[in-house]
Motif scaffolding. Structure first.
Motif, PDB file in Angstrom:
ATOM      1  N   LEU A   1       0.723  -1.381  -0.233  1.00 14.22           N
ATOM      2  CA  LEU A   1      -0.038  -0.030  -0.086  1.00 14.22           C
ATOM      3  C   LEU A   1       0.844   1.303  -0.051  1.00 14.22           C
ATOM      4  CD1 LEU A   1      -2.608   1.652   0.420  1.00 14.22           C
ATOM      5  CD2 LEU A   1      -2.281   1.224   2.957  1.00 14.22           C
ATOM      6  N   ILE A   2       0.738   2.095  -1.147  1.00  9.28           N
ATOM      7  CA  ILE A   2       1.327   3.435  -0.893  1.00  9.28           C
ATOM      8  C   ILE A   2       0.228   4.280  -0.484  1.00  9.28           C
ATOM      9  CG2 ILE A   2       2.471   5.356  -2.137  1.00  9.28           C
ATOM     10  CD1 ILE A   2       3.649   3.063  -3.946  1.00  9.28           C
ATOM     11  N   MET A   3       0.286   4.798   0.480  1.00  4.87           N
ATOM     12  CA  MET A   3      -0.772   5.867   1.061  1.00  4.87           C
ATOM     13  C   MET A   3      -0.287   7.136   1.292  1.00  4.87           C
ATOM     14  SD  MET A   3      -0.916   4.892   4.951  1.00  4.87           S
ATOM     15  CE  MET A   3      -1.683   6.755   5.371  1.00  4.87           C
ATOM     16  N   GLY A   4      -1.408   8.068   1.612  1.00  3.05           N
ATOM     17  CA  GLY A   4      -1.091   9.575   1.974  1.00  3.05           C
ATOM     18  C   GLY A   4      -2.118  10.300   1.357  1.00  3.05           C
ATOM     19  N   LEU A   5      -1.985  11.681   1.707  1.00  4.18           N
ATOM     20  CA  LEU A   5      -3.020  12.870   1.415  1.00  4.18           C
ATOM     21  C   LEU A   5      -3.230  12.859  -0.068  1.00  4.18           C
ATOM     22  CD1 LEU A   5      -2.312  15.294   4.285  1.00  4.18           C
ATOM     23  CD2 LEU A   5      -4.436  14.063   3.997  1.00  4.18           C
ATOM     24  N   PRO A   6      -4.066  13.326  -0.579  1.00  3.17           N
ATOM     25  CA  PRO A   6      -4.303  13.801  -2.088  1.00  3.17           C
ATOM     26  C   PRO A   6      -3.169  14.592  -2.362  1.00  3.17           C
ATOM     27  CG  PRO A   6      -6.548  13.760  -1.070  1.00  3.17           C
ATOM     28  CD  PRO A   6      -5.561  13.726  -0.089  1.00  3.17           C
ATOM     29  N   GLY A   7      -2.470  14.654  -3.431  1.00 10.22           N
ATOM     30  CA  GLY A   7      -1.575  15.574  -3.792  1.00 10.22           C
ATOM     31  C   GLY A   7      -0.136  15.379  -2.946  1.00 10.22           C
TER      32      GLY A   7
ATOM     33  N   ASP B   1       0.753  -6.236   3.207  1.00 12.80           N
ATOM     34  CA  ASP B   1       2.037  -6.647   3.620  1.00 12.80           C
ATOM     35  C   ASP B   1       2.975  -5.635   4.094  1.00 12.80           C
ATOM     36  OD1 ASP B   1       1.377  -9.341   3.419  1.00 12.80           O
ATOM     37  OD2 ASP B   1       1.742  -9.248   1.320  1.00 12.80           O
ATOM     38  N   LYS B   2       3.250  -4.615   3.203  1.00 15.88           N
ATOM     39  CA  LYS B   2       3.995  -3.560   3.460  1.00 15.88           C
ATOM     40  C   LYS B   2       3.462  -2.041   3.314  1.00 15.88           C
ATOM     41  CE  LYS B   2       7.589  -6.193   4.127  1.00 15.88           C
ATOM     42  NZ  LYS B   2       8.309  -6.210   5.513  1.00 15.88           N
ATOM     43  N   VAL B   3       3.596  -1.069   3.712  1.00 17.80           N
ATOM     44  CA  VAL B   3       2.945   0.155   3.894  1.00 17.80           C
ATOM     45  C   VAL B   3       4.164   1.226   3.615  1.00 17.80           C
ATOM     46  CG1 VAL B   3       1.539   1.836   4.835  1.00 17.80           C
ATOM     47  CG2 VAL B   3       1.024  -0.431   5.326  1.00 17.80           C
ATOM     48  N   ILE B   4       4.004   2.087   2.628  1.00 17.57           N
ATOM     49  CA  ILE B   4       4.817   3.162   2.163  1.00 17.57           C
ATOM     50  C   ILE B   4       3.984   4.592   2.508  1.00 17.57           C
ATOM     51  CG2 ILE B   4       6.099   4.519   0.284  1.00 17.57           C
ATOM     52  CD1 ILE B   4       6.523   1.715  -1.064  1.00 17.57           C
ATOM     53  N   TRP B   5       4.380   5.129   3.390  1.00 15.70           N
ATOM     54  CA  TRP B   5       3.473   6.527   3.541  1.00 15.70           C
ATOM     55  C   TRP B   5       4.240   7.650   3.009  1.00 15.70           C
ATOM     56  CZ3 TRP B   5       3.361   9.187   9.000  1.00 15.70           C
ATOM     57  CH2 TRP B   5       2.565  10.373   8.852  1.00 15.70           C
ATOM     58  N   VAL B   6       3.315   8.350   1.959  1.00 16.04           N
ATOM     59  CA  VAL B   6       3.902   9.581   1.207  1.00 16.04           C
ATOM     60  C   VAL B   6       3.518  10.655   2.122  1.00 16.04           C
ATOM     61  CG1 VAL B   6       4.262  10.747  -0.733  1.00 16.04           C
ATOM     62  CG2 VAL B   6       4.044   8.249  -0.970  1.00 16.04           C
ATOM     63  N   ASP B   7       4.480  11.071   2.993  1.00 17.20           N
ATOM     64  CA  ASP B   7       3.874  12.418   4.027  1.00 17.20           C
ATOM     65  C   ASP B   7       4.614  13.642   3.628  1.00 17.20           C
ATOM     66  OD1 ASP B   7       3.020  13.366   6.528  1.00 17.20           O
ATOM     67  OD2 ASP B   7       4.750  12.781   7.618  1.00 17.20           O
ATOM     68  N   THR B   8       4.351  13.956   2.238  1.00 20.61           N
ATOM     69  CA  THR B   8       5.244  15.342   2.059  1.00 20.61           C
ATOM     70  C   THR B   8       4.390  16.668   2.140  1.00 20.61           C
ATOM     71  OG1 THR B   8       4.153  14.992  -0.280  1.00 20.61           O
ATOM     72  CG2 THR B   8       6.576  13.754   0.317  1.00 20.61           C
ATOM     73  N   ILE B   9       3.174  16.465   2.541  1.00 25.68           N
ATOM     74  CA  ILE B   9       2.345  17.530   2.683  1.00 25.68           C
ATOM     75  C   ILE B   9       1.462  17.528   3.852  1.00 25.68           C
ATOM     76  CG2 ILE B   9       2.114  18.269   0.039  1.00 25.68           C
ATOM     77  CD1 ILE B   9      -0.753  16.932   0.323  1.00 25.68           C
ATOM     78  N   LYS B  10       1.261  18.516   4.583  1.00 24.38           N
ATOM     79  CA  LYS B  10       0.344  18.679   5.965  1.00 24.38           C
ATOM     80  C   LYS B  10      -0.964  18.485   5.655  1.00 24.38           C
ATOM     81  CE  LYS B  10       4.111  17.611   7.910  1.00 24.38           C
ATOM     82  NZ  LYS B  10       4.445  16.494   8.201  1.00 24.38           N
ATOM     83  N   GLU B  11      -1.375  19.171   4.390  1.00 18.78           N
ATOM     84  CA  GLU B  11      -2.843  19.183   4.278  1.00 18.78           C
ATOM     85  C   GLU B  11      -2.986  19.030   2.591  1.00 18.78           C
ATOM     86  OE1 GLU B  11      -4.685  23.001   5.252  1.00 18.78           O
ATOM     87  OE2 GLU B  11      -4.724  22.372   7.245  1.00 18.78           O
ATOM     88  N   GLY B  12      -4.162  18.116   2.439  1.00 17.79           N
ATOM     89  CA  GLY B  12      -4.397  17.825   1.036  1.00 17.79           C
ATOM     90  C   GLY B  12      -5.387  19.037   0.436  1.00 17.79           C
ATOM     91  N   ARG B  13      -6.034  18.730  -0.779  1.00 18.52           N
ATOM     92  CA  ARG B  13      -6.933  19.708  -1.484  1.00 18.52           C
ATOM     93  C   ARG B  13      -8.430  19.565  -0.823  1.00 18.52           C
ATOM     94  NH1 ARG B  13      -4.787  16.526  -5.174  1.00 18.52           N
ATOM     95  NH2 ARG B  13      -6.178  15.026  -6.404  1.00 18.52           N
ATOM     96  N   PHE B  14      -8.500  18.437  -0.433  1.00 20.47           N
ATOM     97  CA  PHE B  14      -9.971  18.105   0.114  1.00 20.47           C
ATOM     98  C   PHE B  14     -10.081  17.965   1.432  1.00 20.47           C
ATOM     99  CE2 PHE B  14      -9.281  15.633  -3.570  1.00 20.47           C
ATOM    100  CZ  PHE B  14      -9.878  16.425  -4.707  1.00 20.47           C
TER     101      PHE B  14
END
Length: 141
Positions: A5-11, A89-102
Motif C-alpha cells: 500500500l502506498i498511502m497519503g493525502l491527496p497531492g 504486507d508492506k506500507v509506504i506512507w508518502v507524507d510530503t504535505i500536511k494538508e491535501g486539497r480536500f
C-alpha cells in the motif's frame, strides 16, 4: 508475493512515486485508486464509500497475489479501518504535505502508527531505484 500500500493525502505524490517505482519492479502489478474508482463509477467519499474502495483495492490486489504476482496499490487510506481492510504486507506512507486539497479528507486523515517506509520529501530518481532494489531484495517483490 507482496501486497504493498502506498498511502497519503491527496497531492502528496503517491501516484507520482508508484509510476516511477513500477518501472524498476519485475512481476509487480500496480493499481491506482482513481482509475479503479473511475471504472466502478463510484465517487462516494463518505466513510462507507472509502471502506468500499479499500475493499475494492484489496480484491484486485488479492487477485494478483493469488496469481503469483506482487502488487502495489496507491490510495489515500485515510483511516486505520481502510488500511486494515486492505491488509497490506508492506506500507509506504508518502507524507510530503500536511494538508491535501480536500478538507473532508484532511479532517478524517489519521497518520499511521506503523509503516515500512515513511517518505517525507519527494525522492530523486536514484532514491527511487534504491527503494525498488530494497523492495525486491527484502520484501520479495
Amino acid at each position: 508475493m507482496t501486497k504493498i500500500l502506498i498511502m497519503g493525502l491527496p497531492g502528496s505524490g503517491k501516484t507520482w512515486l508508484a509510476e516511477r517505482l513500477i518501472k524498476h519492479l519485475d512481476n509487480c502489478a500496480w493499481y491506482n485508486a482513481d482509475v479503479i474508482r473511475g471504472a466502478a463509477n463510484d465517487w462516494d467519499f463518505s466513510p462507507e464509500g472509502r471502506l468500499r474502495q479499500a475493499n475494492r483495492m484489496k480484491t484486485f490486489a488479492d487477485f494478483e497475489v493469488s496469481n503469483g504476482r506482487s502488487v502495489m496499490c496507491d490510495f489515500i487510506a485515510p483511516v486505520p479501518a481502510a488500511r486494515d481492510q486492505f491488509d497490506a504486507d508492506k506500507v509506504i506512507w508518502v507524507d510530503t504535505i500536511k494538508e491535501g486539497r480536500f478538507e473532508d479528507t484532511n479532517k478524517m486523515f489519521e497518520a499511521p502508527t506503523e509503516v515500512d517506509v515513511h517518505i517525507e520529501t519527494h525522492m530523486s530518481d536514484e532514491e527511487i531505484k534504491t527503494l525498488a532494489h530494497h523492495m525486491m531484495e527484502d520484501w520479495n517483490v
